[in-house]
Design a protein around this motif. Structure first.
Motif, short mmCIF file in Angstrom:
data_model
loop_
_atom_site.label_atom_id
_atom_site.label_comp_id
_atom_site.label_asym_id
_atom_site.label_seq_id
_atom_site.Cartn_x
_atom_site.Cartn_y
_atom_site.Cartn_z
N TYR A 113 -12.40 -4.64 -10.08
CA TYR A 113 -11.33 -3.63 -10.18
C TYR A 113 -11.64 -2.68 -11.34
CZ TYR A 113 -9.42 -6.46 -6.64
OH TYR A 113 -9.28 -7.13 -5.46
N THR A 114 -12.54 -1.77 -11.01
CA THR A 114 -13.03 -0.79 -11.97
C THR A 114 -12.89 0.59 -11.37
OG1 THR A 114 -14.95 -0.17 -13.33
CG2 THR A 114 -15.41 -0.95 -11.10
N GLY A 115 -12.91 1.61 -12.22
CA GLY A 115 -12.81 2.98 -11.73
C GLY A 115 -11.50 3.62 -12.13
N PRO A 116 -11.32 4.88 -11.75
CA PRO A 116 -10.16 5.64 -12.23
C PRO A 116 -8.85 5.26 -11.57
CG PRO A 116 -11.44 6.96 -10.68
CD PRO A 116 -12.22 5.70 -10.91
N ASP A 117 -8.87 4.61 -10.42
CA ASP A 117 -7.64 4.34 -9.69
C ASP A 117 -7.28 2.87 -9.81
OD1 ASP A 117 -5.46 4.93 -8.10
OD2 ASP A 117 -6.51 4.38 -6.26
N GLN A 122 7.52 6.23 -14.18
CA GLN A 122 7.26 7.66 -14.08
C GLN A 122 6.26 7.99 -15.15
OE1 GLN A 122 10.80 9.95 -13.95
NE2 GLN A 122 11.36 9.23 -11.94
N VAL A 123 5.79 9.08 -15.29
CA VAL A 123 4.95 9.73 -16.32
C VAL A 123 3.97 10.55 -15.59
CG1 VAL A 123 2.96 9.58 -17.86
CG2 VAL A 123 4.92 8.20 -18.31
N THR A 124 4.28 10.74 -14.94
CA THR A 124 5.33 10.75 -13.92
C THR A 124 5.56 9.34 -13.45
OG1 THR A 124 3.55 11.75 -12.81
CG2 THR A 124 5.44 12.95 -12.96
N ALA A 125 5.63 8.74 -12.49
CA ALA A 125 6.06 7.38 -12.24
C ALA A 125 5.10 6.36 -12.75
CB ALA A 125 6.28 7.19 -10.76
N LEU A 183 0.81 -1.22 0.00
CA LEU A 183 0.00 0.00 0.00
C LEU A 183 0.85 1.27 0.00
CD1 LEU A 183 -2.90 -0.93 2.44
CD2 LEU A 183 -3.05 -0.56 -0.04
N ALA A 184 1.90 1.29 0.80
CA ALA A 184 2.71 2.52 0.91
C ALA A 184 3.40 2.86 -0.40
CB ALA A 184 3.71 2.39 2.06
N PRO A 185 4.14 1.94 -1.04
CA PRO A 185 4.76 2.31 -2.31
C PRO A 185 3.73 2.59 -3.41
CG PRO A 185 5.10 -0.03 -1.85
CD PRO A 185 4.55 0.59 -0.60
N LEU A 186 2.61 1.88 -3.38
CA LEU A 186 1.58 2.12 -4.38
C LEU A 186 1.00 3.52 -4.23
CD1 LEU A 186 -0.12 0.92 -6.68
CD2 LEU A 186 -1.72 0.09 -4.94
N ALA A 187 0.84 3.97 -3.00
CA ALA A 187 0.26 5.29 -2.75
C ALA A 187 1.16 6.42 -3.23
CB ALA A 187 -0.03 5.46 -1.26
N GLU A 188 2.44 6.16 -3.37
CA GLU A 188 3.38 7.18 -3.83
C GLU A 188 3.31 7.42 -5.33
OE1 GLU A 188 7.21 6.00 -2.54
OE2 GLU A 188 6.75 6.20 -0.40
N LEU A 189 2.63 6.55 -6.04
CA LEU A 189 2.56 6.69 -7.49
C LEU A 189 1.45 7.66 -7.87
CD1 LEU A 189 2.94 2.95 -8.51
CD2 LEU A 189 4.72 4.70 -8.35
N PRO A 190 1.72 8.59 -8.77
CA PRO A 190 0.68 9.52 -9.21
C PRO A 190 -0.43 8.80 -9.95
CG PRO A 190 2.87 10.28 -9.85
CD PRO A 190 3.02 8.87 -9.39
N PRO A 191 -1.62 9.39 -10.00
CA PRO A 191 -2.73 8.74 -10.71
C PRO A 191 -2.46 8.63 -12.20
CG PRO A 191 -3.32 10.99 -10.10
CD PRO A 191 -2.03 10.68 -9.41
N MET A 192 -2.99 7.58 -12.78
CA MET A 192 -2.85 7.34 -14.22
C MET A 192 -3.97 8.05 -14.96
SD MET A 192 -1.25 5.70 -16.68
CE MET A 192 -1.49 4.92 -18.28
#
Length: 358
Positions: free
Chosen positions: A203-207, A346-349, A13-22
């Motif tokens: 597993y649907t939705g924007p995130d 990245q794209v950010t990450a 959860l912690a490393p995943l939360a650091e990734l910006p939204p796609m």
């Protein structure tokens, strides 16, 4: 509101939360993903005793298809081979995406790694992508002696979209009678364009790393208005008999979970052999993105342990076959990367990293 669904492993959860939204997938985002700079392949080869060769082979329509061949230095004859097919939703990525995974197998097993740059959707559609991969594999088998490869120990492997293409290539090889494939390793494979399973609705939705909506966009891009073939969407295959021994893995917290479990179940029903791992709390591509997390480490070790049994099933426990000899098995050294470079995220990450896991 998403339906009830399995939770993600707390360590992820912690490393995943650091990734910006796609951002939502579309032509502009796909183009961005394709051109985002990635660490050069040399960063993966540094410190390894590896010889590299670049070739092109003709596709069915004559288009040149690049292959990269990585061989252990001083390779003799009859080495195992891993034919690696990259991920990226079949829309982005290249033959060096997630190359760290098969290079670990080169280190451990003395395997020749061959990786293919198949054409991408939406410019290429239908069976073009899987046929590009098949033509590359056919060339490898036909040139096995020159490459120092044992033609009886060729494993087709891929992750995500690459796992789906690996399954399609294996079906194609079975139906055409060549080349011989010793095993297929399908990591979180993209197998079914229909998007009808429970997990595809959970597993649907924007995130998310790879969601139902992303999956729908990817499949529309690949099919391009064509009817789906079992070579493109392997879950459509009526007959899964006669396949080589198979490894399939997935996470409990991902879109592809149920279609992957179903594929393994159908292989068993057809009398085949499949090893299935469903990792509790794993999201799509978790082991590629965050290999340092315990569940990721377990998943990667399970793949390697299965390969060790496939590539030399008769060897004594605790020994690894290398160019016809047995030596004590030594775990490969951990290769660390700066956080901003890990798997190219990245794209950010987040966006660029999908070249490795989608």
């Amino acid at each position: 509101m998403n339906p009830t669904r399995p939770a993600i492993d707390p360590e992820l959860l912690a490393p995943l939360a650091e990734l910006p939204p796609m951002p939502p997938l579309g032509p502009e985002v796909i183009e961005l993903l394709r051109h985002f700079p990635q660490p050069p392949i040399e960063t993966h080869l540094d410190g390894r005793a590896v010889e590299r060769r670049e070739v092109t082979v003709p596709a069915s329509d004559g288009t040149p298809i690049p292959l990269s061949i990585f061989s252990p230095s001083g390779l003799g004859a009859d080495a195992p081979c891993v034919y690696w097919i990259h991920g990226g939703g079949m829309m982005w990525g290249d033959r060096f995406s997630n190359i760290d995974v098969p290079l670990e197998w080169l280190d451990r097993f003395g395997a020749v790694v061959v990786t293919v740059d198949y054409r991408l959707a939406p410019e290429a559609t239908g069976t073009t992508l899987v046929d590009d991969c098949y033509q590359g594999l056919l060339w490898v088998a036909e040139n096995a002696a020159d490459l120092g490869i044992d033609p009886a120990r060729i494993v087709v492997a891929g992750a995500s979209a690459g796992g789906g293409l690996a399954a399609g290539v294996t079906l194609m090889a079975r139906d055409l009678g060549t080349p011989a494939i010793a095993a297929q390793l399908l990591s979180c494979p993209m197998l079914d364009h229909r998007n009808e399973t429970t997990s595809s609705h959970q597993y649907t939705g924007p995130d998310g790393v790879w969601t139902r909506e992303m999956n729908e966009f990817g499949w529309r891009s690949v099919l391009g208005g064509h009817s789906a073939s079992a070579y493109v969407s392997p879950a459509l295959a009526d007959d899964l008999s006669g396949l080589p021994t198979t490894y399939i893995d997935a996470g409990t917290a991902e879109v592809f979970r149920d279609e992957d479990v179903n594929y393994a179940t159908r292989i068993w029903a057809a009398g085949g052999q499949a090893e299935l791992h469903v990792w509790a709390g794993g999201f799509h591509g978790f082991s590629a993105l965050f290999p340092q997390v315990r569940v990721s480490d377990a998943a990667r070790r399970a793949q390697a342990d299965w390969l060790s049994r496939v590539l030399d099933p008769s060897r004594s426990q605790g020994l690894t076959r290398t160019r016809g000899r047995c030596r004590p098995r030594v775990a490969p050294a951990t290769r660390s990367e700066p956080p901003g470079q890990r798997r190219g995220w990245q794209v950010t990450a987040r966006a660029a990293g999908r070249d490795a896991v989608a």
